[in-house]
Design an enzyme around this catalytic site. Structure first.
Site, PDB file in Angstrom:
ATOM      1  N   VAL B  94      25.399 -83.249   3.804  1.00 25.60           N
ATOM      2  CA  VAL B  94      24.305 -82.322   4.821  1.00 25.60           C
ATOM      3  C   VAL B  94      24.736 -80.896   4.662  1.00 25.60           C
ATOM      4  CG1 VAL B  94      23.111 -82.185   6.685  1.00 25.60           C
ATOM      5  CG2 VAL B  94      24.075 -84.388   5.912  1.00 25.60           C
ATOM      6  N   CYS B  95      25.795 -80.307   5.217  1.00 28.20           N
ATOM      7  CA  CYS B  95      26.074 -78.908   5.047  1.00 28.20           C
ATOM      8  C   CYS B  95      25.930 -78.618   3.709  1.00 28.20           C
ATOM      9  CB  CYS B  95      27.502 -78.777   5.719  1.00 28.20           C
ATOM     10  SG  CYS B  95      28.216 -79.610   7.017  1.00 28.20           S
ATOM     11  N   SER B  96      26.389 -79.140   2.823  1.00 24.86           N
ATOM     12  CA  SER B  96      26.321 -78.650   1.398  1.00 24.86           C
ATOM     13  C   SER B  96      24.856 -78.453   0.908  1.00 24.86           C
ATOM     14  CB  SER B  96      27.130 -79.666   0.514  1.00 24.86           C
ATOM     15  OG  SER B  96      28.635 -79.381   1.048  1.00 24.86           O
TER      16      SER B  96
END
Lengths: 189, 207
Positions: B94-96
């Protein structure tokens, strides 16, 4: 005995669960397009391009023409961002080709993207072909959760409706290669 | 344990186990980066208590950034709205893809006199290697590594395992917090909600 029955129930739920989570497999040549129902575009020009007469749901095989190029993308995928100008050039080349214009249509499906996000992607890269959101990953699951970008060429029109002729993942090939492939498929049919 | 409790327990257990494969949909989509992402599985959606609320002055901070030596919240006072995007950790799902998405929204931020500050609790070398995978980010990436998670803690978004929440804060030009979203760590927050919030607080600069 009752405990045994309960564990059978657990086992049944477990067996059913993967089917619910991921209904499809990654599409391959020879498969049929399934589970790709979408809302018809609001923009009448986009509806006219796709040959859709009214609003409401449609299936990609309802699109008029002979071949359909589908790009599975995400606004959040850097590869899709990098490929966007290349994909735009493909659309422009199709529209500029006497042989392909009207015969080959293009759509994009933004997996996990809201309508707002798909619209932003469209505006940011000045994308002219119709894009559709798949906010809840419904289509993405039916396609075996393919990595993005992913490209599909399928038949549309009256015969061999929705038959997948080719798929490709990752970066687009050189434009000429892709155009040759489309021309080749049109001649074969 | 009576039968109904046993049945309930068994079904809850089955339901929890059956949800596990679903987190796959949240994984970063990109081709190459995907092989480098560590998947921690489904996490507790929120694991901290906010220490600020809408209407509070934002806690001041200065943090080292990848591009400049340090970035201070105070440097935007009077000129820009500030959107802070806390993400849990480098090299996680997700963050990536959240920040690469923001990387094509610069025009939206500019429209509302806003800057974006991306913050994680990772150190600068890790942030450097991780964000290289995203292309050139237009917004500063700040390291809240040492003292570990101090800024995240001031906002109340430091999780019990030392990572940060998936949190968005909008701080107006007067330094007041105007919007807070601490969302499910397993899912990407809705872009439209943040943009609507920016739009609502936007007061065009007087020329």
């Amino acid at each position: 005995m009752k405990t045994l029955c309960l564990w059978w129930m657990v086992a049944l739920v477990m067996l059913a669960a993967p089917g619910m989570a991921s209904e499809g497999k990654v599409p391959a040549t020879g498969d049929l397009l399934v589970g790709m129902r979408m809302d018809s575009p609001e923009d009448p020009d986009k509806r006219a391009y796709l040959g859709l007469e009214d609003r409401g749901n449609f299936d990609p095989t309802d699109i008029t023409g002979r071949l359909l190029v589908i790009e599975i993308f995400s606004m959040y995928c850097p590869h899709c961002q990098r490929e966007a100008p290349v994909v735009n050039r493909l659309y422009q080349a199709i529209e500029a080709s006497k042989a392909l214009r009207g015969q080959v249509k293009m759509i994009g499906i933004g997996v996990g993207n809201s309508t707002y996000e798909v619209d932003h992607f469209r505006k940011h890269y000045k994308i002219e072909f119709p894009l559709f959101p798949d906010e809840d990953f419904v289509i993405h699951k039916s396609l075996g959760e393919v990595r993005t970008p992913f490209f599909i060429i399928s038949t549309i029109g009256s015969d061999n409706k929705g038959k997948i002729l080719w798929t490709g993942a990752g970066n687009m090939e050189p434009l000429e290669t892709f155009m040759d492939r489309l021309n080749g498929f049109l001649k074969k049919r | 344990m009576n039968d109904s409790k046993l049945l309930m327990g068994a079904l809850v257990c089955a339901a929890m186990l059956s949800v596990a494969p679903l987190h796959g949909q949240c994984l970063a989509q990109e081709q190459t980066i995907k092989t480098l992402i560590y998947d921690p599985g489904q996490l507790k959606p929120v694991d901290s208590q906010l220490r600020v609320k809408v209407g509070d002055p934002a806690p001041p901070f200065s943090l080292p950034s990848l591009a400049d030596k340090t970035i201070s919240l105070a440097q935007y006072r009077g000129t820009h709205n500030v959107v802070i995007s806390f993400v849990p950790a480098a090299w996680t799902p997700v963050c990536s893809d959240q920040w690469p998405g923001y990387n094509i929204t610069k025009d939206i931020f500019e429209q509302y006199d806003a800057v974006l500050l991306g913050i994680t609790v990772d150190n600068l070398p890790t942030l450097f290697a991780w964000t290289r995978q995203m292309g050139d980010l237009w917004f500063p990436v700040l390291s809240d590594f040492w003292p570990h998670g101090k800024v995240a803690q001031r906002f109340g978004v430091l999780r019990t395992d030392g990572t940060a929440e998936r949190g968005l804060f909008i701080i107006d030009k007067a330094g007041i917090i105007r919007y807070i979203s601490v969302s499910d760590i397993n899912r990407r927050p809705n872009l439209k909600d943040m943009v609507e919030a920016l739009k609502a607080i936007h007061q065009p600069r007087k020329n």
